[in-house]
Scaffold this active site. Structure first.
Site, PDB file in Angstrom:
ATOM      1  N   LYS A  51       0.681  -1.065  -0.056  1.00 48.86           N
ATOM      2  CA  LYS A  51       0.089   0.051  -0.298  1.00 48.86           C
ATOM      3  C   LYS A  51       0.879   1.638   0.194  1.00 48.86           C
ATOM      4  O   LYS A  51       0.287   2.286  -0.270  1.00 48.86           O
ATOM      5  CB  LYS A  51      -0.873   0.237   1.416  1.00 48.86           C
ATOM      6  N   SER A  76      -9.543   0.875   7.720  1.00 47.27           N
ATOM      7  CA  SER A  76      -9.153   0.644   8.945  1.00 47.27           C
ATOM      8  C   SER A  76      -7.938  -0.331   8.657  1.00 47.27           C
ATOM      9  O   SER A  76      -7.710  -1.666   8.940  1.00 47.27           O
ATOM     10  CB  SER A  76     -10.037  -0.564   8.861  1.00 47.27           C
TER      11      SER A  76
END
Lengths: 314, 314
Positions: A51, A76
């Protein structure tokens, strides 16, 4: 929109900030697969997940004027940590909307960066509402986890880097959730060689990409049920047409298969992978994918709560 | 006997068989240490430990005439697996003497290679007697885990490789058990630069090197009690004088400190290290070592029984 050139540009942009992750191999896993298998360790990426690539590319693509007002995301998972890290590096404000029931390690990771955290109820509506409020109050830019071409291009850099190190990959396997990594990987790999086969792997309990791929129509995910906490998002509108065009197949695995594969990767490769990162090896060792040559697997992340390992609970 | 030249020769000899292991870095661990810390991941070495280096060097140094009769070792740990692997690669017989109470994962690793396993009572006398019997019956060569210059030279290749990648290391930390890795590391590092400081770290419950170093006299280890199962051997006679000459200090850590460090390495680096491999980071984060510049840590192994993690037991 998304092509190899844009991914190459992303590669240059994020190079000072992200790691060139190691590629591992293992004799026993090769024997099981019947082909040489190469594991690109994005679990060893900064923040413990691929990411960082998308977040750094998107945040360092912002104009100074936009960047000044900060960035916002609701997540989250690993994307939240990556956005917080990249914003800290660019020295701009980050606003992270998280559900109240976020896992403690993921919360701690965001906390460490000094990002502003806003808690909300654990529903997609509440998350989006909280993000919208921050945008209108602060003028912050939304960094969507996958419906964003800069994020998709950033995620594609993992495959581009992988193919620089192992140029003769005939097949690449990637997990799919929102489709950022999958669309980036497929675009990078097919841009480098049209002959590379792309298999997406998805948990049975979150099979919206599989369904959308069969029906050639975007089918939203309802009530995902899977241990792979990173794969509970619904395939995005921007990745979807790229997936249809460039992905060769979508394959499903069960949670039991995921846990078995995860455990074997820990034992054989001796690196920590989270359940979401093990779906590809699960598909492979369960014989669900036909291989035709050297195969690449992107190990997507290694953020696991070590107190709640699937094989250690009573 | 043991010098940098011999280690360089070992490096060439084993290059076709062992992995050039990755070096990892982590911002948070750097902050804790107050210096950049580089982790050489020998836990990602073939067989999951640096031991492959010494075993391959010793076994591929044998004449064809000696090699034909096979090799023997007694070990319940990573050295056994490494000897079995190297013998398989050279296509010669391997005889491995193991105590009846050997840990199942270590046994499985040796079994996979097809080596002949001989079980004995779990005492040093029984192990040596069983090995001696095999030597007299088969003419096999003993590959001692550390009292062997070819093994010591092989282990030294990890540090030589480390310093090629990170040439400005001012300090190297290594665990010590029998002294094979420690003597090899100290010889390689001081051979490359006399200014590199070498710290050996040992568990409090197996502090024979610490005691021998203080008294300048080899003090055998009695009844080791430590979670670090790879560090329960007694410092060997061949490594001892090299340790006295080239090691700057020996530092002790408790089992609690080891488990805390192990857990932090899993969380931050996202690689699996066994307790023995965590002693160096334990010493560092507990402030037991004064650093003067970029520091290297050799993560020695990653062979852990995943069903018996220290933080998962009831």
């Amino acid at each position: 929109m998304l092509d190899l050139t844009r991914i190459r540009e992303a590669q240059k942009r994020i190079a000072p900030f992200v790691r060139k992750t190691p590629v591992l191999q293992n004799k026993r896993l090769n024997e099981i697969a019947g082909q040489p298998v190469f594991f690109k360790c994005e679990n060893l990426q900064i923040g413990g997940a691929f990411k960082a690539r998308g977040a750094f590319n998107a945040i360092f693509s912002l104009s100074d004027r936009d960047a000044r007002h900060g960035v916002v995301t609701h997540s989250s998972g690993n994307h939240a940590g990556a956005v917080a890290l990249a914003a800290k590096e660019r020295e701009i404000p980050a606003f992270i909307v998280m559900p109240e029931n976020v896992a403690p390690p993921k919360l701690a990771q965001v906390r460490q960066t000094g990002a502003a955290i806003k808690f909300c109820e654990p529903t997609m509506e509440a998350r989006q509402a909280a993000a919208t409020e921050i945008i209108s109050e602060n003028g912050a830019t939304l960094i969507h986890p996958y419906n964003n071409y800069d994020v998709m291009a950033g995620q594609g850099t993992a495959a581009a880097e992988f193919l620089e190190e192992i140029p003769d990959l005939a097949h690449v396997l990637v997990p799919v959730s929102g489709g950022g990594l999958l669309s980036g990987t497929a675009t990078a790999a097919k841009g480098i060689s049209k002959l590379i086969r792309i298999t997406a792997v998805e948990p049975e309990g979150a099979a919206d990409t599989w369904e959308s791929f069969q029906k050639q129509k975007l089918m939203p995910l309802k009530d995902p049920q899977t241990i792979a906490d990173g794969l509970r998002a619904s395939l995005g509108e921007l990745p979807f047409p790229i997936v249809l065009e460039k992905v060769d197949e979508v394959v499903l695995v069960s949670d039991t298969e995921i846990v078995g594969a995860m455990r074997q990767l820990w034992e054989e490769l001796r690196v920590i992978v989270e359940p979401s990162a093990a779906v590809t090896w699960a598909a492979l060792r369960e014989g669900k994918v036909e291989l035709s040559g050297p195969t690449g697997i992107i190990l997507t992340g290694g953020n696991v709560d070590l107190d709640r390992l699937p094989w250690c609970s009573r």
